[in-house]
Motif scaffolding. Structure first.
Motif, mmCIF file in Angstrom:
data_model
loop_
_atom_site.group_PDB
_atom_site.id
_atom_site.type_symbol
_atom_site.label_atom_id
_atom_site.label_comp_id
_atom_site.label_asym_id
_atom_site.label_seq_id
_atom_site.Cartn_x
_atom_site.Cartn_y
_atom_site.Cartn_z
ATOM 1 N N GLY B 67 0.820 -1.210 0.000
ATOM 2 C CA GLY B 67 0.000 0.000 0.000
ATOM 3 C C GLY B 67 0.854 1.261 0.000
ATOM 4 O O GLY B 67 0.645 2.172 -0.799
ATOM 5 N N ILE B 68 1.846 1.309 0.903
ATOM 6 C CA ILE B 68 2.708 2.492 0.970
ATOM 7 C C ILE B 68 3.582 2.581 -0.283
ATOM 8 O O ILE B 68 3.832 3.678 -0.799
ATOM 9 C CB ILE B 68 3.593 2.464 2.239
ATOM 10 N N VAL B 69 4.019 1.422 -0.776
ATOM 11 C CA VAL B 69 4.802 1.430 -2.026
ATOM 12 C C VAL B 69 3.998 2.135 -3.117
ATOM 13 O O VAL B 69 4.507 3.000 -3.829
ATOM 14 C CB VAL B 69 5.140 -0.013 -2.489
ATOM 15 N N GLY B 70 2.714 1.782 -3.210
ATOM 16 C CA GLY B 70 1.863 2.400 -4.225
ATOM 17 C C GLY B 70 1.753 3.907 -4.029
ATOM 18 O O GLY B 70 1.918 4.673 -4.976
ATOM 19 N N ILE B 71 1.473 4.317 -2.770
ATOM 20 C CA ILE B 71 1.323 5.750 -2.495
ATOM 21 C C ILE B 71 2.592 6.517 -2.876
ATOM 22 O O ILE B 71 2.539 7.594 -3.458
ATOM 23 C CB ILE B 71 1.021 5.982 -0.987
ATOM 24 N N LEU B 72 3.744 5.956 -2.533
ATOM 25 C CA LEU B 72 4.997 6.684 -2.765
ATOM 26 C C LEU B 72 5.506 6.579 -4.201
ATOM 27 O O LEU B 72 6.141 7.501 -4.699
ATOM 28 C CB LEU B 72 6.091 6.172 -1.811
ATOM 29 N N LEU B 73 5.238 5.469 -4.848
ATOM 30 C CA LEU B 73 5.887 5.260 -6.152
ATOM 31 C C LEU B 73 4.927 5.236 -7.336
ATOM 32 O O LEU B 73 5.372 5.305 -8.478
ATOM 33 C CB LEU B 73 6.712 3.962 -6.140
ATOM 34 N N GLY B 74 3.618 5.106 -7.105
ATOM 35 C CA GLY B 74 2.698 5.056 -8.238
ATOM 36 C C GLY B 74 3.031 3.889 -9.165
ATOM 37 O O GLY B 74 3.284 2.774 -8.705
ATOM 38 N N TRP B 75 3.067 4.149 -10.467
ATOM 39 C CA TRP B 75 3.345 3.085 -11.440
ATOM 40 C C TRP B 75 4.737 2.502 -11.282
ATOM 41 O O TRP B 75 5.010 1.375 -11.717
ATOM 42 C CB TRP B 75 3.174 3.606 -12.862
ATOM 43 N N CYS B 76 5.653 3.278 -10.686
ATOM 44 C CA CYS B 76 7.007 2.767 -10.501
ATOM 45 C C CYS B 76 7.020 1.602 -9.503
ATOM 46 O O CYS B 76 8.043 0.950 -9.318
ATOM 47 C CB CYS B 76 7.950 3.866 -10.032
ATOM 48 N N ALA B 77 5.860 1.350 -8.840
ATOM 49 C CA ALA B 77 5.746 0.182 -7.973
ATOM 50 C C ALA B 77 6.055 -1.096 -8.763
ATOM 51 O O ALA B 77 6.619 -2.045 -8.212
ATOM 52 C CB ALA B 77 4.353 0.101 -7.362
ATOM 53 N N PHE B 78 5.686 -1.135 -10.044
ATOM 54 C CA PHE B 78 5.931 -2.358 -10.828
ATOM 55 C C PHE B 78 7.420 -2.692 -10.924
ATOM 56 O O PHE B 78 7.839 -3.762 -10.461
ATOM 57 C CB PHE B 78 5.297 -2.248 -12.220
ATOM 58 N N PRO B 79 8.257 -1.792 -11.495
ATOM 59 C CA PRO B 79 9.684 -2.137 -11.529
ATOM 60 C C PRO B 79 10.277 -2.303 -10.134
ATOM 61 O O PRO B 79 11.109 -3.199 -9.917
ATOM 62 C CB PRO B 79 10.342 -0.971 -12.266
ATOM 63 N N ALA B 80 9.845 -1.478 -9.161
ATOM 64 C CA ALA B 80 10.430 -1.566 -7.815
ATOM 65 C C ALA B 80 10.129 -2.919 -7.187
ATOM 66 O O ALA B 80 11.006 -3.557 -6.602
ATOM 67 C CB ALA B 80 9.905 -0.437 -6.935
ATOM 68 N N ILE B 81 8.883 -3.392 -7.330
ATOM 69 C CA ILE B 81 8.508 -4.675 -6.726
ATOM 70 C C ILE B 81 9.141 -5.836 -7.481
ATOM 71 O O ILE B 81 9.604 -6.812 -6.896
ATOM 72 C CB ILE B 81 6.973 -4.789 -6.646
ATOM 73 N N LEU B 82 9.208 -5.703 -8.809
ATOM 74 C CA LEU B 82 9.872 -6.739 -9.612
ATOM 75 C C LEU B 82 11.287 -6.966 -9.081
ATOM 76 O O LEU B 82 11.723 -8.105 -8.877
ATOM 77 C CB LEU B 82 9.919 -6.292 -11.080
ATOM 78 N N ILE B 83 12.002 -5.863 -8.833
ATOM 79 C CA ILE B 83 13.383 -5.973 -8.375
ATOM 80 C C ILE B 83 13.445 -6.481 -6.946
ATOM 81 O O ILE B 83 14.282 -7.310 -6.613
ATOM 82 C CB ILE B 83 14.094 -4.624 -8.562
ATOM 83 N N ALA B 84 12.518 -6.014 -6.100
ATOM 84 C CA ALA B 84 12.498 -6.510 -4.723
ATOM 85 C C ALA B 84 12.289 -8.030 -4.711
ATOM 86 O O ALA B 84 12.926 -8.744 -3.946
ATOM 87 C CB ALA B 84 11.408 -5.814 -3.927
ATOM 88 N N LEU B 85 11.412 -8.532 -5.596
ATOM 89 C CA LEU B 85 11.166 -9.979 -5.638
ATOM 90 C C LEU B 85 12.387 -10.740 -6.146
ATOM 91 O O LEU B 85 12.701 -11.834 -5.682
ATOM 92 C CB LEU B 85 9.954 -10.293 -6.521
ATOM 93 N N LEU B 86 13.081 -10.123 -7.104
ATOM 94 C CA LEU B 86 14.307 -10.735 -7.624
ATOM 95 C C LEU B 86 15.329 -10.855 -6.499
ATOM 96 O O LEU B 86 15.965 -11.893 -6.314
ATOM 97 C CB LEU B 86 14.848 -9.844 -8.744
ATOM 98 N N LEU B 87 15.473 -9.772 -5.722
ATOM 99 C CA LEU B 87 16.405 -9.771 -4.595
ATOM 100 C C LEU B 87 16.000 -10.827 -3.571
ATOM 101 O O LEU B 87 16.819 -11.591 -3.087
ATOM 102 C CB LEU B 87 16.411 -8.392 -3.921
#
Lengths: 252, 206, 241
Positions: B67-87
């Motif tokens: 939820g906070i990721v969405g509020i802070l990053l908007g659409w950039c949540a997609f690449p940010a979460i993709l990378i977090a999952l990779l990590l």
């Protein structure tokens, strides 16, 4: 709190061109994911296990990891035998055990572990920095690679900051319980981490500007594929073909 | 919250990958080079924060925070979460090569939806912001659980019961995420409101 | 370049995050090629702010800045001169953003348009100069504090800047790393400004010392600085006796 236990080593697998390892892992994993027969899945499980053994990584650590990941699979072992119809049935008190359910849970377990072991063998044997460079060479968008590199770089810095914050609340007597106070404290910890991260981001961006950053991230790592890398790729593709062939021929 | 390797069917894995790729492409397009460092470092912070285990009675759960990721990053949540999952997949060997797409979708799509639903209210009055933040944290996990359940059911119709268990078992997590998100947003509003407005950074610069 | 003309010229520069408490007020400053200046002043007196103004990272609320005889008005003006001035940040973790050392040291030269080969060559030479020959493939976050600082210095020196701005370069370092930095500065025939609380270090590396008072830079002859061996409430601060 964060480490890469298998990334460094000097086995035959560690020395294979990372590009080849990534390609092999992706192709092989998807092929295995699409299989449903016992024979191909057992074959894949064996192929992955042998690959993992060749990495000469700590088996104790590997087994510990596999045990953790199999926690989610356990749910399928409990639910599927009761709900997945087919095959022989065995009454057990008020419920009925279906043979097909047991078989399906077994297949999921084989498949899941085969893919995981391949991931550990082929990809966890490189650092994320190397993975980033590799993805860059494999034409993954530059921005995404840059983002991966930055995230990887600062995860460790922020983990240290997190530990400092936790220590500071512990020495003031904080003990986590199921209370609103606990949740509020953790929320503040998260908020503090975000603020520090944001301030650091400004400083890092400034430091990058001072060094003339104009929007390009340069990767300097080149990879050389030696004969061993090609042999590795041929073997993995061979094994993949064998698994897929078993799946197709035994199904029809 | 993610689905392990070896459970989902081919069509579900591929659709998940395609949708996640589309979301990531939009996110990357919206991500200026100026903001890559910021997004990467925030995503590192979310990664670390998601390792926090909070107690729930005798057991504990780790935070999700999409939820906070969405509020802070908007659409950039997609690449940010993709990378977090990779990590995550590599640091903790959770795996996630074939499921990377589906799992990114499970976490990031609700984040983007909640960004559109709630971000406008976060900058408003305190009571409104707290209510919006709670709903954001709560619903984000609910949406994630629903997508997860859908991925399971589309893979195999006999996963119905398992899907139900997934949704029900996430109910306490929804509550916790709602509470944590509300407190966290309140904290940020008080301490550094600039973080919540997309334009608030690099003040005093050229 | 005309030796008589300052390469950094600041006139009447002000800066503050709020109008009530300006950090810098009506600051004048001339810096000439070959100058080696130390700044020693209390925490919060605006030293780092001064560096950030010179680099164009923040914008003055009044006054003029000229660098290399060109007026600095816009982000583009500063972008043109930034690679000629090397700013060493206080926290090495802010400066080193690449996962591996060589990439980080080569980042500046590559941004300046050098070829990959040239960038790698100069980075290796810089690392060798600082005694970091085998470091190029090391992972930055696994370096010690001292090593991180030296690598940060390398990322600046690899751009071959005409002026160095060093913000507390010795802070938190062990004796060995301190001596490497001191030696490097004494061997280089460079112009620089150093912010430090370490009087011995400034004495061996700089020609003159400035301090800051009420938002302005003033010459050190008004505030005689000497080493104290006794415990002192003003231990880090220039002061009268």
């Amino acid at each position: 709190m964060i480490e890469e236990p298998f990334a460094t080593g000097n086995s035959a697998v560690h020395n294979i061109d990372p590009r080849f390892r990534v390609i092999a892992a992706v192709v092989y994993s998807f092929a295995v994911a699409l299989c449903y027969g016992f024979v191909p899945l057992i074959t894949a499980f064996a192929v992955s296990a042998v690959s993992l053994l060749m990495c000469r990584v700590s088996l104790k650590k590997v087994l510990k990891q596999l045990a953790l990941v199999n926690g989610f699979i356990l749910l399928f072992w409990i639910v599927l035998p009761l709900t997945y119809p087919g095959g022989a049935t065995y009454p057990l008190g008020p419920v009925t055990i279906h043979q097909a359910g047991i078989a399906f849970a077994a297949k999921i377990t084989l498949k899941s572990n085969a893919i995981l072991m391949a991931l550990i063998a082929f990809i966890a044997t490189m650092t994320l920095a190397t993975l980033g460079h590799t993805l860059g060479r494999l034409k993954v968008p530059e921005k995404l690679v840059f983002l991966l590199m930055i995230t990887y770089r600062y995860v460790f810095v922020i983990a240290q900051e997190y530990q400092k914050i936790i220590k500071s609340i512990k020495i003031r007597g904080f003990r986590p319980k199921t209370t609103l106070h606990t949740y509020k404290t953790f929320a503040y910890v998260v908020g503090m981490l975000l603020i520090r991260a944001s301030e650091r981001a400004d400083r890092v961006y400034n430091a990058m500007r001072c060094r003339g950053f104009k929007g390009t991230y340069y990767s300097l790592t080149d990879f050389q594929a030696d004969a061993g890398s090609w042999i590795f790729l041929i073997i993995v593709f061979g094994a993949t073909t064998a698994v897929v062939a078993l799946e197709i021929f035994l199904r029809f | 919250m993610h689905i392990s390797e070896g459970i989902l069917s081919g069509p579900v894995l591929l659709s998940g990958a395609a949708l996640a790729a589309a979301g990531t492409a939009i996110g990357l397009k919206k991500l200026d080079y100026d903001r890559i460092a910021r997004t990467g470092i925030l995503s590192a912070a979310f990664f670390v924060a998601s390792l926090i285990h909070v107690p729930v009675g005798p057991t504990s759960v780790h935070l999700i925070l999409n939820g906070i990721v969405g509020i802070l990053l908007g659409w950039c949540a997609f690449p940010a979460i993709l990378i977090a999952l990779l990590l995550q997949g590599l640091f903790f060997q959770f795996g996630g090569i074939t499921t990377l797409g589906v799992n990114t979708l499970i976490m990031a799509l609700p984040a983007v939806i909640c960004y559109y639903l709630f971000a406008p209210f976060i900058s408003g009055k305190k009571t409104v912001a707290v209510a919006a933040a709670f709903a954001c944290g709560f619903l984000c996990v609910l949406f994630s659980a629903l997508i997860m359940a859908a991925a399971l059911i589309f893979s195999e119709e006999n996963f119905l019961e398992i899907s139900a268990i997934v949704i029900v078992s996430h109910l306490p997590i929804m509550m916790i995420e709602g509470v944590i998100t509300a407190f966290c947003i309140l904290f940020l509003k008080k301490v550094q409101p600039a973080l919540l407005s997309q334009s608030g950074q690099y003040k005093n610069g050229y | 370049m005309n030796q008589k003309e300052p390469i950094i010229k600041m006139r009447g520069v002000c800066f503050g995050y709020s109008d009530t408490a300006p950090i810098l007020k009506d600051l004048d400053f001339d810096f000439y090629k070959g100058d080696k200046i130390g700044i020693i002043a209390p925490n919060g007196s605006g030293k780092t702010t001064l560096f950030h103004l010179i680099m164009g990272l923040i914008k003055p609320s009044c006054g003029d800045i000229e660098i290399f005889q060109a007026p600095m008005k816009t982000e583009a003006d500063f972008a043109d001169i930034r690679h000629r001035i090397g700013l060493l940040f206080q926290d090495a973790d802010d400066q080193l953003f690449c996962p591996t050392v060589l990439e980080d040291v080569a980042f500046g030269p590559l941004n300046m348009g050098k070829s990959r080969k040239d960038a790698i060559d100069i980075s290796r030479r810089t690392l060798a100069f600082l005694g970091l020959t085998d470091f190029e493939n090391r992972i930055t976050f696994k370096l010690s504090g001292g090593e991180k600082k030296l690598v940060s210095l390398a990322t600046i020196l690899s751009m071959e800047p005409e002026v160095l701005l060093l913000d507390e370069p010795l802070m938190g370092l062990d004796i060995k790393t301190r001596s490497v930095i001191t030696r490097a500065l004494m061997e280089m025939n460079s112009s620089y400004i150093i912010i430090s609380h370490n009087i011995n270090f400034l004495e061996s590396t700089t020609h003159s010392t400035l301090t800051m008072r009420e938002g302005s830079l003033i010459a050190d002859d008004q505030v005689h600085v000497h080493v104290h061996d006794h415990a002192h409430v003003h231990g880090d601060v220039p002061h009268h006796h």
